[in-house]
Scaffold this motif. Structure first.
Motif, mmCIF file in Angstrom:
data_model
loop_
_atom_site.group_PDB
_atom_site.id
_atom_site.type_symbol
_atom_site.label_atom_id
_atom_site.label_comp_id
_atom_site.label_asym_id
_atom_site.label_seq_id
_atom_site.Cartn_x
_atom_site.Cartn_y
_atom_site.Cartn_z
ATOM 1 N N GLY A 168 5.659 -0.769 -7.818
ATOM 2 C CA GLY A 168 4.788 0.267 -8.374
ATOM 3 C C GLY A 168 3.542 0.347 -7.853
ATOM 4 N N THR A 169 2.896 1.352 -8.561
ATOM 5 C CA THR A 169 1.515 1.798 -7.924
ATOM 6 C C THR A 169 0.493 0.416 -8.233
ATOM 7 O OG1 THR A 169 1.651 3.934 -8.723
ATOM 8 C CG2 THR A 169 -0.517 3.249 -8.407
ATOM 9 N N HIS A 170 -0.264 0.490 -6.852
ATOM 10 C CA HIS A 170 -1.320 -0.697 -7.006
ATOM 11 C C HIS A 170 -2.139 -0.562 -5.657
ATOM 12 C CE1 HIS A 170 1.875 -1.641 -3.676
ATOM 13 N NE2 HIS A 170 0.824 -2.506 -3.334
ATOM 14 N N VAL A 171 -3.219 -1.323 -5.652
ATOM 15 C CA VAL A 171 -4.201 -1.362 -4.516
ATOM 16 C C VAL A 171 -4.073 -2.888 -4.151
ATOM 17 C CG1 VAL A 171 -6.203 -1.937 -5.972
ATOM 18 C CG2 VAL A 171 -6.454 -0.748 -3.753
ATOM 19 N N ASP A 172 -4.151 -2.956 -2.736
ATOM 20 C CA ASP A 172 -4.143 -4.336 -2.202
ATOM 21 C C ASP A 172 -5.515 -4.875 -2.407
ATOM 22 O OD1 ASP A 172 -1.394 -3.779 -1.077
ATOM 23 O OD2 ASP A 172 -2.631 -2.852 0.740
ATOM 24 N N ARG A 181 -12.006 -21.507 7.246
ATOM 25 C CA ARG A 181 -11.956 -19.942 7.569
ATOM 26 C C ARG A 181 -12.387 -19.224 6.371
ATOM 27 N NH1 ARG A 181 -7.795 -16.681 11.413
ATOM 28 N NH2 ARG A 181 -9.165 -15.671 12.577
ATOM 29 N N SER A 182 -13.089 -18.079 6.659
ATOM 30 C CA SER A 182 -13.535 -17.077 5.535
ATOM 31 C C SER A 182 -12.399 -16.264 5.116
ATOM 32 C CB SER A 182 -14.601 -16.294 5.930
ATOM 33 O OG SER A 182 -14.424 -15.690 7.068
ATOM 34 N N PRO A 183 -12.333 -15.643 3.833
ATOM 35 C CA PRO A 183 -11.240 -14.873 3.694
ATOM 36 C C PRO A 183 -11.220 -13.570 4.572
ATOM 37 C CG PRO A 183 -12.405 -15.485 1.555
ATOM 38 C CD PRO A 183 -13.360 -16.065 2.788
ATOM 39 N N LEU A 184 -10.065 -12.993 4.626
ATOM 40 C CA LEU A 184 -9.998 -11.691 5.489
ATOM 41 C C LEU A 184 -10.201 -10.573 4.598
ATOM 42 C CD1 LEU A 184 -7.002 -10.663 8.099
ATOM 43 C CD2 LEU A 184 -7.211 -9.442 5.956
ATOM 44 N N ARG A 185 -11.111 -9.593 4.842
ATOM 45 C CA ARG A 185 -11.284 -8.408 4.304
ATOM 46 C C ARG A 185 -10.320 -7.260 4.719
ATOM 47 N NH1 ARG A 185 -16.105 -6.798 6.370
ATOM 48 N NH2 ARG A 185 -14.951 -5.330 7.584
ATOM 49 N N SER A 186 -9.508 -6.892 3.689
ATOM 50 C CA SER A 186 -8.535 -5.937 4.001
ATOM 51 C C SER A 186 -8.991 -4.484 4.079
ATOM 52 C CB SER A 186 -7.276 -5.845 2.878
ATOM 53 O OG SER A 186 -7.666 -5.788 1.724
ATOM 54 N N ALA A 208 -0.398 2.724 9.696
ATOM 55 C CA ALA A 208 -1.577 2.253 9.298
ATOM 56 C C ALA A 208 -2.410 3.240 8.371
ATOM 57 C CB ALA A 208 -2.381 1.926 10.635
ATOM 58 N N TYR A 209 -2.974 2.386 7.258
ATOM 59 C CA TYR A 209 -3.678 3.552 6.124
ATOM 60 C C TYR A 209 -4.853 2.779 5.578
ATOM 61 C CZ TYR A 209 -0.345 1.157 2.983
ATOM 62 O OH TYR A 209 0.179 0.373 2.208
ATOM 63 N N PRO A 210 -5.698 3.437 5.011
ATOM 64 C CA PRO A 210 -6.895 2.656 4.369
ATOM 65 C C PRO A 210 -6.023 1.896 3.187
ATOM 66 C CG PRO A 210 -7.524 4.990 4.858
ATOM 67 C CD PRO A 210 -6.188 4.872 5.102
ATOM 68 N N ALA A 211 -6.645 0.416 3.073
ATOM 69 C CA ALA A 211 -6.148 -0.373 2.273
ATOM 70 C C ALA A 211 -6.904 -0.377 0.927
ATOM 71 C CB ALA A 211 -6.524 -1.796 2.511
ATOM 72 N N THR A 212 -7.839 0.779 0.879
ATOM 73 C CA THR A 212 -8.408 1.225 -0.257
ATOM 74 C C THR A 212 -7.751 2.033 -1.042
ATOM 75 O OG1 THR A 212 -9.625 2.832 1.188
ATOM 76 C CG2 THR A 212 -10.948 0.842 0.544
#
Length: 226
Positions: free
Chosen positions: A94-98, A108-113, A152-156
């Motif tokens: 269903g609808t969500h944002v990553d 290691r620092s987190p990955l910014r999506s 590929a698309y903006p993860a926002t």
């Protein structure tokens, strides 16, 4: 910017990935979703730690890094290990944002999506439904690409996977931290890079090419976060 890329995976790589995933362990996909996204996630996902899944993930990551248009458009700094999902009849997401930040540990620092990527592994004729639906200011756009193709698309973006009504949808998904976090800036750089390559193919190293190359390089210096 939403970018569709043809044949990220060639036939040989797809066959190898299919063979590896046949040996992998698949579990409830909700285990890897964020606390809110797991409420709307119904699929099966290869256990990331399984050796077959790790080898398949390395093949997808290498294919993305080898693709010139992907590199130009996304400007990858880090690529998360791809995950492999299967959706059978009645399954959807269903609808969500990553999640904005993924992974990370003491070393290691987190990955910014910044960019989300879906690589389609199944022929679209082999299943019904299962479109990737992305919301943007113009409305919803639905995608169901060929086997080996990627988007590929903006993860926002808010997005969802429509319900599969027959067959099985198989995909690899990953996220990229870009050298340039702003999507509009990435699009400008991609347009400039495309234009300079077209000018070079037509004219060689001309004055016009040099000016385009200078502008691309200087904007990258201004916007990139190495």
């Amino acid at each position: 910017m939403i970018l569709c890329l043809a044949q990220i995976l060639d036939t040989e790589r797809r066959a190898r990935i299919d063979a590896l995933l046949a040996a992998a362990e698949f579990v409830d996909g909700a285990q890897t979703a964020g606390w809110h996204a797991r409420l709307v996630k119904a699929n099966r996902q290869a256990s990331p730690g399984h050796p077959a899944a790790r080898e398949a993930a390395a093949l997808v990551s290498a294919a993305l890094r080898d693709h010139a248009v992907f590199r130009s458009a996304v400007l990858p700094r880090r690529i998360a290990p791809p995950l492999f999902a299967r959706y059978g009849g009645g399954e959807s997401y269903g609808t969500h944002v990553d999640d904005a930040l993924m992974g990370g540990d003491a070393l290691r620092s987190p990955l910014r999506s910044d960019v989300a990527v879906t690589v389609f592994l199944a022929d679209p004729e082999s299943y019904a439904g299962g479109e990737l639906v992305i919301e943007d200011p113009a409305g919803e756009q639905a995608f169901r690409l060929g086997a080996g193709d990627a988007i590929a698309y903006p993860a926002t973006s808010l997005h969802r996977v429509a319900c599969v009504t027959s067959g099985e949808r198989r995909v690899a998904v990953t996220w990229v931290q870009s050298l340039v976090r702003d999507a509009a800036q990435r699009e400008i750089l991609f347009d400039l890079d495309t234009a300079r390559r077209q000018v070079f193919d037509r004219e060689g190293k001309s004055g016009t090419f040099d000016l385009l190359a200078k502008s691309h390089a200087n904007l990258l210096r201004r916007w990139a976060e190495p």
